[in-house]
Scaffold this active site. Structure first.
Site, PDB file in Angstrom:
ATOM      1  CD  GLU A 227     -37.562  -2.295 -16.591  1.00  0.00           C
ATOM      2  OE1 GLU A 227     -37.075  -2.942 -15.530  1.00  0.00           O
ATOM      3  OE2 GLU A 227     -38.767  -2.547 -17.087  1.00  0.00           O
TER       4      GLU A 227
ATOM      5  CB  CYS B  40     -30.698  -5.251 -12.325  1.00  0.00           C
ATOM      6  SG  CYS B  40     -31.742  -6.208 -13.382  1.00  0.00           S
TER       7      CYS B  40
HETATM    8  P1  NAD Z   1     -24.304   1.889 -18.141  1.00  0.00           P
HETATM    9  O1  NAD Z   1     -22.985   2.435 -17.657  1.00  0.00           O
HETATM   10  O2  NAD Z   1     -24.064   0.954 -19.521  1.00  0.00           O
HETATM   11  O3  NAD Z   1     -25.227   2.822 -18.587  1.00  0.00           O
HETATM   12  C1  NAD Z   1     -26.454   2.761 -19.144  1.00  0.00           C
HETATM   13  C2  NAD Z   1     -26.743   3.382 -20.466  1.00  0.00           C
HETATM   14  O4  NAD Z   1     -26.755   4.731 -20.077  1.00  0.00           O
HETATM   15  C3  NAD Z   1     -25.502   3.071 -21.382  1.00  0.00           C
HETATM   16  O5  NAD Z   1     -26.010   2.910 -22.720  1.00  0.00           O
HETATM   17  C4  NAD Z   1     -24.607   4.546 -21.200  1.00  0.00           C
HETATM   18  O6  NAD Z   1     -24.193   4.582 -22.567  1.00  0.00           O
HETATM   19  C5  NAD Z   1     -25.720   5.623 -21.132  1.00  0.00           C
HETATM   20  N1  NAD Z   1     -25.303   6.668 -20.097  1.00  0.00           N
HETATM   21  C6  NAD Z   1     -24.246   6.661 -19.327  1.00  0.00           C
HETATM   22  N2  NAD Z   1     -23.988   7.873 -18.732  1.00  0.00           N
HETATM   23  C7  NAD Z   1     -25.003   8.618 -19.729  1.00  0.00           C
HETATM   24  C8  NAD Z   1     -25.202  10.317 -19.610  1.00  0.00           C
HETATM   25  N3  NAD Z   1     -24.412  11.037 -18.667  1.00  0.00           N
HETATM   26  N4  NAD Z   1     -26.206  10.700 -20.444  1.00  0.00           N
HETATM   27  C9  NAD Z   1     -26.748   9.801 -21.241  1.00  0.00           C
HETATM   28  N5  NAD Z   1     -26.770   8.450 -21.110  1.00  0.00           N
HETATM   29  C10 NAD Z   1     -25.614   8.120 -20.330  1.00  0.00           C
HETATM   30  O7  NAD Z   1     -24.902   1.015 -17.104  1.00  0.00           O
HETATM   31  P2  NAD Z   1     -25.065   1.348 -15.487  1.00  0.00           P
HETATM   32  O8  NAD Z   1     -25.976   2.266 -15.394  1.00  0.00           O
HETATM   33  O9  NAD Z   1     -23.770   1.229 -14.886  1.00  0.00           O
HETATM   34  O10 NAD Z   1     -25.901  -0.068 -15.258  1.00  0.00           O
HETATM   35  C11 NAD Z   1     -26.065  -0.766 -13.973  1.00  0.00           C
HETATM   36  C12 NAD Z   1     -27.381  -0.255 -13.121  1.00  0.00           C
HETATM   37  O11 NAD Z   1     -28.300  -0.386 -13.982  1.00  0.00           O
HETATM   38  C13 NAD Z   1     -27.187  -0.838 -12.037  1.00  0.00           C
HETATM   39  O12 NAD Z   1     -27.924   0.205 -11.271  1.00  0.00           O
HETATM   40  C14 NAD Z   1     -28.189  -1.936 -12.175  1.00  0.00           C
HETATM   41  O13 NAD Z   1     -29.234  -2.318 -11.353  1.00  0.00           O
HETATM   42  C15 NAD Z   1     -29.122  -1.437 -13.077  1.00  0.00           C
HETATM   43  N6  NAD Z   1     -29.904  -2.286 -14.088  1.00  0.00           N
HETATM   44  C16 NAD Z   1     -31.245  -2.551 -14.009  1.00  0.00           C
HETATM   45  C17 NAD Z   1     -31.848  -3.448 -14.769  1.00  0.00           C
HETATM   46  C18 NAD Z   1     -33.349  -3.554 -14.708  1.00  0.00           C
HETATM   47  O14 NAD Z   1     -33.852  -4.305 -15.794  1.00  0.00           O
HETATM   48  N7  NAD Z   1     -34.223  -2.896 -13.905  1.00  0.00           N
HETATM   49  C19 NAD Z   1     -31.185  -4.163 -15.521  1.00  0.00           C
HETATM   50  C20 NAD Z   1     -29.687  -4.038 -15.567  1.00  0.00           C
HETATM   51  C21 NAD Z   1     -29.159  -3.232 -14.939  1.00  0.00           C
END
Ligand code: NAD
Length: 454
Positions: free
Chosen positions: A207, A240
Site C-alpha cells: 500500500e 496517502c
Molecule cells: P514509515 O517511515 O513509518 O515507514 C513505514 C514502515 O516501514 C515502518 O513500519 C518502518 O519501520 C518501516 N521501514 C522504514 N524503513 C525501512 C527499511 N529500510 N527496511 C525495512 N522497513 C523499513 O512511513 P512512510 O514510508 O514515511 O509513510 C509515508 C508513505 O506511505 C507515503 O508515501 C504515503 O503515501 C504512504 N502511505 C500509503 C498508504 C496506503 O494506504 N496506500 C497509507 C499511508 C501512507
C-alpha cells in the site's frame, strides 16, 4: 535474533489457524479493548501528530470499530465455500472455492494514520483465520506503544503480537519466512520489502503513495474548493490519498483561491495555528523537507511556518510541471496549483506521470466524467469530492503501478488474506472411459463433443 521476535514467531507457527469461533472471539476482545483504551489512543495520536480528537475518532478509532462490526456481521457468509459449475465430462462432481488462511502474516504499518493502518489490516488477517505479527511505525512512538499495550492485553500472542522498533527490527522480521506480508508506506522501502519477500516467494500487498491529482473543470468552483481544502488539510496533508496538486484553468484560479481562503477561515478560524482542528507535521525531518519546497515568490495562500511547533499553515502555491514540488509526493499541507487549458491537457498531464493512488475530478458533464474514469488509471477515483472513497468498505482500497499492489477493506480484506483453494470433489459412480488410453478412434469423437459443449 531478538529473543522476543523468535519466541513469538515460533509460538505462532505452532498454533493452528483460527476457526470461525476463534476469529469472532478475537475480534470481540479487540473491539472491547479499543473502546476501553479510546481516550488514551486519542492522547497518543495527539502526542504524535497533534491529531484533532474528531479526526482521531473518525479516521482511526471508529474506522476500526466499523471494520470489526462488518466482519462480525458478514464473516460466516464470506467463509462459505463458493460453488461453481463443473465440466460436463467430469460429472458428477462438485466444484468449490474454499477460503483458506495463509498462516502467519506480517503487517508493517506507517506513521500517518498509525492506529488505523495497523489495526485494519490486522482485522482482515484475523478475519481470514491468520496469525499476525504487527510492526507499527517507530516514527509515531506514542501510538506504537499503545498498539503494543492494546494487542498484548486483548489477544494471545500466539494469535497476534506487536513487535515495536525501526529498521533493525523490521529487517529481522523480514529475514523470517512469513506466509503473507502486508506493507504500508513509501515505495522506496516497498522495494526493500518486496525483495525480502521474493527470497521466500512470500505473497505480499504494497500500500504505497504517490501524487494524487485533483482536476478542476467544473463551474461549481466554490464547492470544489471546499471539498479540496477539507481533503488536503485533514491530518495536515499527511494522508496517502490527499489531493497532492490541482490542475485548473488560469481563468478559474482567482475564484478558486478566493473560495479556498473563505473555507480555510470557516474551518480553522482567523488564526489556523490556534485551531484545535488542525494537526502538526510528524517530525523535524519532514518539517524541513516540506519547508524547503515552499518558495516565497510562489505562495498564493499561507506559507507561515514555526519549526518549534512543527507547524506549517495551509499553503497554496503556483507551480508548473518542472517545479521541484511537482517531482515527488508532498505529504504535507502544501497544495500546488498548475494551470492547464482544458481537460485533454489535464488527462495528458496525469498520464505522463506514475499511476497515482487516487485521482479526483470536479466536472459537470457526464461525457467528461466518463473520459476521466476511462482514460486515467489510478488506485481509486472520486468524481466531485476527495478522499471519501476509502470510507466505503464495499470498495477495494489499494494502488496500481507505483502506488502499490493488492487492495483491502471489508470483504476485500478477507479475500486478500485468504488463499482461494480450488476443490473438485468427484463421485465414484458414472465412470467415463473416454479420457483413458488407448486413444485411437477417440479423438474425433472428443473434438465433436468439445464443440458441442463449449
Ligand atoms: P514509515 O517511515 O513509518 O515507514 C513505514 C514502515 O516501514 C515502518 O513500519 C518502518 O519501520 C518501516 N521501514 C522504514 N524503513 C525501512 C527499511 N529500510 N527496511 C525495512 N522497513 C523499513 O512511513 P512512510 O514510508 O514515511 O509513510 C509515508 C508513505 O506511505 C507515503 O508515501 C504515503 O503515501 C504512504 N502511505 C500509503 C498508504 C496506503 O494506504 N496506500 C497509507 C499511508 C501512507
Amino acid at each position: 535474533m531478538d529473543n522476543n521476535i523468535a519466541t513469538i514467531y515460533t509460538a505462532q507457527k505452532g498454533r493452528k489457524e483460527l476457526s470461525y469461533n476463534d476469529r469472532i472471539s478475537v475480534l470481540e476482545a479487540l473491539e472491547e479493548r479499543i473502546k476501553d483504551l479510546e481516550p488514551r489512543i486519542v492522547d497518543a495520536l495527539k502526542a504524535d501528530l497533534r491529531k484533532p480528537r474528531f479526526e482521531s475518532f473518525l479516521s482511526e478509532i471508529d474506522f476500526c470499530l466499523h471494520e470489526i462490526k462488518t466482519v462480525k456481521k458478514k464473516l460466516k457468509k464470506w467463509m462459505k465455500p463458493r460453488r461453481v459449475c463443473s465440466p460436463l465430462p467430469f460429472m458428477p462432481a462438485k466444484s468449490r472455492i474454499h477460503f483458506e488462511p495463509y498462516g502467519q502474516v506480517l503487517v508493517i504499518a506507517p506513521w500517518n494514520y498509525p492506529f488505523q493502518l495497523a489495526i485494519v489490516p490486522l482485522i482482515g488477517a484475523i478475519a481470514a483465520g491468520n496469525k499476525v505479527i504487527l510492526k507499527p511505525s517507530e516514527v509515531a512512538p506514542n501510538t506504537s506503544s499503545i498498539l503494543n499495550e492494546l494487542i498484548s492485553s486483548a489477544l494471545d500472542s500466539e494469535i497476534a503480537a506487536v513487535v515495536e522498533g525501526g529498521v533493525d527490527e523490521t529487517t529481522e522480521l523480514l529475514n523470517l519466512k512469513f506466509d503473507y506480508i502486508f506493507y504500508t508506506g513509501n515505495g522506496h522501502v516497498g522495494r526493500i520489502i518486496m525483495a525480502a519477500a521474493a527470497k521466500n516467494l512470500t505473497p505480499l500487498t504494497l500500500e504505497l503513495g504517490g501524487k494524487s491529482p485533483a482536476i478542476v473543470g467544473t463551474k461549481n468552483l466554490d464547492l470544489a474548493a471546499k471539498r479540496i481544502v477539507w481533503g488536503k488539510f485533514f491530518n495536515a496533508g499527511q494522508t496517502c490519498v490527499a489531493p497532492d496538486y490541482v490542475l485548473l484553468r488560469k481563468e478559474d484560479q482567482d475564484e478558486f483561491i478566493n473560495s479556498a481562503k473563505k473555507y480555510l477561515v470557516q474551518f480553522y478560524g482567523d488564526n489556523v495555528k490556534n485551531s484545535p482542528d488542525y494537526g502538526r507535521i510528524i517530525n523535524e525531518r519532514h518539517f524541513d523537507r516540506l519547508n524547503a519546497l515552499v518558495k516565497k515568490d510562489d505562495v498564493l495562500i499561507g506559507g507561515d511556518v514555526d519549526k518549534s511547533d512543527l507547524y506549517i499553515s495551509p499553503t497554496f502555491i503556483k507551480a508548473n510541471e518542472s517545479s521541484e514540488i511537482m517531482q515527488d509526493e508532498i505529504f504535507g499541507p502544501i497544495l500546488p496549483l498548475v494551470n492547464i487549458d482544458n481537460l485533454d491537457e489535464a488527462i495528458a498531464y496525469v498520464k505522463r506521470h506514475d499511476k497515482p493512488l487516487a485521482c479526483y475530478a470536479f466536472l459537470d458533464k457526464t461525457s467528461e466524467k466518463n473520459r476521466v474514469i476511462n482514460e486515467i488509471s489510478s488506485g481509486g477515483m472520486v468524481i466531485n469530492d476527495t478522499i471519501i472513497h476509502l470510507s466505503n468498505d464495499q470498495l477495494p482500497f489499494g494502488g496500481v503501478g507505483e502506488s502499490g499492489m493488492g487492495a483491502y477493506h471489508g470483504k476485500h480484506s478477507f479475500e486478500l488474506f485468504s488463499h482461494r483453494k480450488s476443490v473438485m470433489n468427484r463421485a465414484f459412480f458414472l465412470e467415463n472411459d473416454l479420457r483413458y488410453p488407448p486413444y485411437s478412434k477417440k479423438e474425433s469423437f472428443i473434438r465433436k463433443l468439445m464443440n458441442l459443449i463449449s
